[in-house]
Design an enzyme around this catalytic site. Structure first.
Site, mmCIF file in Angstrom:
data_model
loop_
_atom_site.group_PDB
_atom_site.id
_atom_site.type_symbol
_atom_site.label_atom_id
_atom_site.label_comp_id
_atom_site.label_asym_id
_atom_site.label_seq_id
_atom_site.Cartn_x
_atom_site.Cartn_y
_atom_site.Cartn_z
ATOM 1 C CE LYS A 108 -3.789 1.897 2.787
ATOM 2 N NZ LYS A 108 -4.701 1.692 4.141
ATOM 3 C CB SER A 154 -8.082 3.342 3.287
ATOM 4 O OG SER A 154 -7.053 2.906 4.108
ATOM 5 C CB SER A 202 -8.001 0.425 5.744
ATOM 6 O OG SER A 202 -8.698 1.548 5.890
HETATM 7 N N1 GLN Z 1 -12.923 3.476 7.123
HETATM 8 C C1 GLN Z 1 -12.104 3.851 8.385
HETATM 9 C C2 GLN Z 1 -11.652 5.428 7.978
HETATM 10 O O1 GLN Z 1 -11.877 5.883 7.049
HETATM 11 C C3 GLN Z 1 -10.842 2.924 8.545
HETATM 12 C C4 GLN Z 1 -9.403 3.477 7.599
HETATM 13 C C5 GLN Z 1 -8.406 2.626 8.022
HETATM 14 O O2 GLN Z 1 -8.510 1.925 8.602
HETATM 15 N N2 GLN Z 1 -7.227 3.122 7.733
HETATM 16 O O3 GLN Z 1 -11.267 6.001 9.031
#
Ligand code: GLN
Length: 502
Positions: free
Chosen positions: A77, A152, A176
């Site tokens: 990532k 994400s 994420s």
């Molecule tokens: N969807 C969550 C957020 O927007 C998780 C993001 C993540 O785990 N990096 O914060």
């Protein structure tokens, strides 16, 4: 090329000479090329990967012992540092930035002879649930290109889903890794907070962030975990606990029995009886999570049926009540935005990153130009929210209260794990939704994180397993959580559930 199944099978094929690292790398590069429209990768290291593969082939053919991840093709990532390679957190503010060092997880992969094939798209600074907040544009779900891959770490998930690499790394601050795994029909593991070093992982919310693993199966997940986990002098929050041999224990595959890795190894007189007892695992689920109005009824049905199946095997499954369900998403967004507002203050255009061309008369104006032009909308929303909840007059009402909720959740979790081995939960209230469906409603997007943020607030490990298919054709999974540092039991139970569903 022989169809990819697991790292073990791939290594077998390599030693038998039925494939080579070079052949495999060429295969993935051509798949990446064919799947460009999915937008899963933001950088591909084609030449470098080919060279590395040939060098590995030569070394292996010369009779040298092979690394545990010899020739394993991995994507990462765009929030994980890889020395000399681009790193942007899918943000305009880090455009053209190159990593000055490698994350500890990356160093460990390389030591075991993995091949890093490229960097994957994601939401800017890992903030989002649909991979729609990226400066590179959104990623498409390979199963239905009108749908999001989740976020994400959407690019990392699609890279595995679409067969563009063998395994990939993402990061999980609030779901994420697990949620995109769920949306893409693959395995996604978020280990215990502190199991993997965060050194070289771009910080979003430091007390939540954890590197996670995407794979096609539990075996590969465990293999990568045991390589990248463990103590690191560069991260004071990482655990010193020794790493268990996850993959070796998994190979034993004792049917119907998930060993408890915390149970003493000392000989016991009535060993056979104890073993019989251990045959039964204790699963808990929170009633409210399966009765929640936002949960798709087919997902609820699927999980309820699985619960019956687990029970019929003789395991205990208990429905507990969980009075905090409506507080977890607000607590998560208050605490993570607060931490983000501090973590992201370093991007000011002075030391590195985007610098605005607009003239400034003073330093404040200079920062304002750089930051308002460099950051995207969602990141700015979160920096402002986080700054607000930490400000004088609001700190107690928001930040301090959310900390108390976190403490209550930790206490509740400890109580649950005094009695039970695992918590079962949906991973997401819906299957992958349509691109653009939630873009204009950030609150709806945040609320969809209802099932994943719990593990990050409490620091426990969680895994999403691709067990089901919705009538609309999309996959969905189940989330399994265990006590802190109980990854071994979690992986064993996961493997069993995957087999149960076959
Ligand atoms: N969807 C969550 C957020 O927007 C998780 C993001 C993540 O785990 N990096 O914060």
């Amino acid at each position: 090329m022989v169809e990819y199944t697991t790292i073990d099978q791939y290594h077998l094929a390599l030693t038998q000479g039925s494939t080579s690292c070079a052949e495999v790398v060429h295969h993935y590069l051509s798949q990446i090329e064919k799947s460009k429209h999915l937008n899963a990768f933001v950088h591909v290291f084609a030449e470098e990967a080919i060279q590395k593969a040939s060098a590995l082939d030569e070394r292996r053919k010369a009779g040298n012992a092979i690394g545990k991840l010899h020739g394993v093709v991995i994507a990462i990532k765009d929030v994980i540092c890889y020395k000399g390679h681009p790193l942007t957190a899918a943000s305009g503010i880090l455009k053209n930035f190159t990593s000055l060092y490698s994350a500890t997880a990356i160093e460990k992969l390389l030591q075991e002879e993995a091949i890093i094939i490229g960097v994957c798209n994601c939401d800017e600074f890992a903030m989002g649930s649909a991979n729609e907040n990226s400066v590179y544009g959104n990623v498409l779900n390979a199963m239905d290109e009108s749908r999001v891959p989740g976020g994400s770490s959407g690019g990392s998930a699609v890279a595995v889903q679409a067969g563009l690499c063998m395994v990939s790394l993402g990061s999980d601050t609030g779901g994420s890794v697990r949620q995109p795994a769920d949306f893409c029909g693959i395995v996604g593991l978020k280990p215990t907070y502190g199991r993997i070093s965060r050194y070289g992982l771009i910080a979003y919310a430091s007390s939540f962030d954890q590197i996670g693993i995407f794979a096609n199966n539990v075996d590969d997940t465990s293999k990568v975990l045991e390589i990248i986990a463990g103590a690191d002098e560069y991260d004071s929050t990482v655990s010193q606990k020794p790493i268990e041999k996850y993959s070796e224990v998994l190979k034993e595959k004792k049917k119907n029995r998930f060993y408890d890795s915390t149970v003493s190894q000392k000989p016991i007189e009535k060993y056979s009886e104890v073993l019989k007892e251990k045959k039964k695992n204790r699963f808990a689920y929170f009633k409210e999570t399966l009765e929640h109005p936002s949960l798709d009824t087919e997902i609820a049905d699927g999980i309820n049926k699985l619960i019956e199946q687990i029970k019929s095997e003789g395991h205990e499954v208990a429905a507990l009540s969980f009075e905090y369900l409506d507080y977890i998403v607000p607590a998560y967004y208050i605490l993570t935005t607060a931490e983000a507002s501090s973590n992201l203050s370093r991007y000011d255009g002075v030391r590195y990153g985007y610098r605005s061309a607009k003239p400034s008369t003073d330093l404040t104006e200079f920062y304002k130009h750089n930051r308002s032009e460099g950051f995207g909308k969602e990141v700015k929303r979160r920096i402002m929210l986080g700054t607000f909840v930490l400000s004088t007059g609001y700190y107690d009402a928001y930040f301090a209260k959310a900390q108390k909720v976190r403490r209550k959740l930790v206490e509740k979790t400890q109580l649950v794990f005094n009695e039970f081995d695992f918590i079962l939960m949906p991973t997401s209230p819906s299957v992958a939704f349509k691109i653009g469906e939630k873009t204009d409603d950030p609150i709806a997007m945040y609320l969809a994180d209802i099932y994943t943020v719990f593990a990050n607030l409490t620091g426990i490990p969680g895994i999403s397993l691709p067990l089901f298919k919705h009538s609309n054709g999309m996959p969905f999974g189940i989330q399994l959580m265990a006590k802190q540092f109980n990854e071994l039991s979690l992986l064993q139970a996961s493997q069993h559930l995957m087999e149960l569903k076959k």
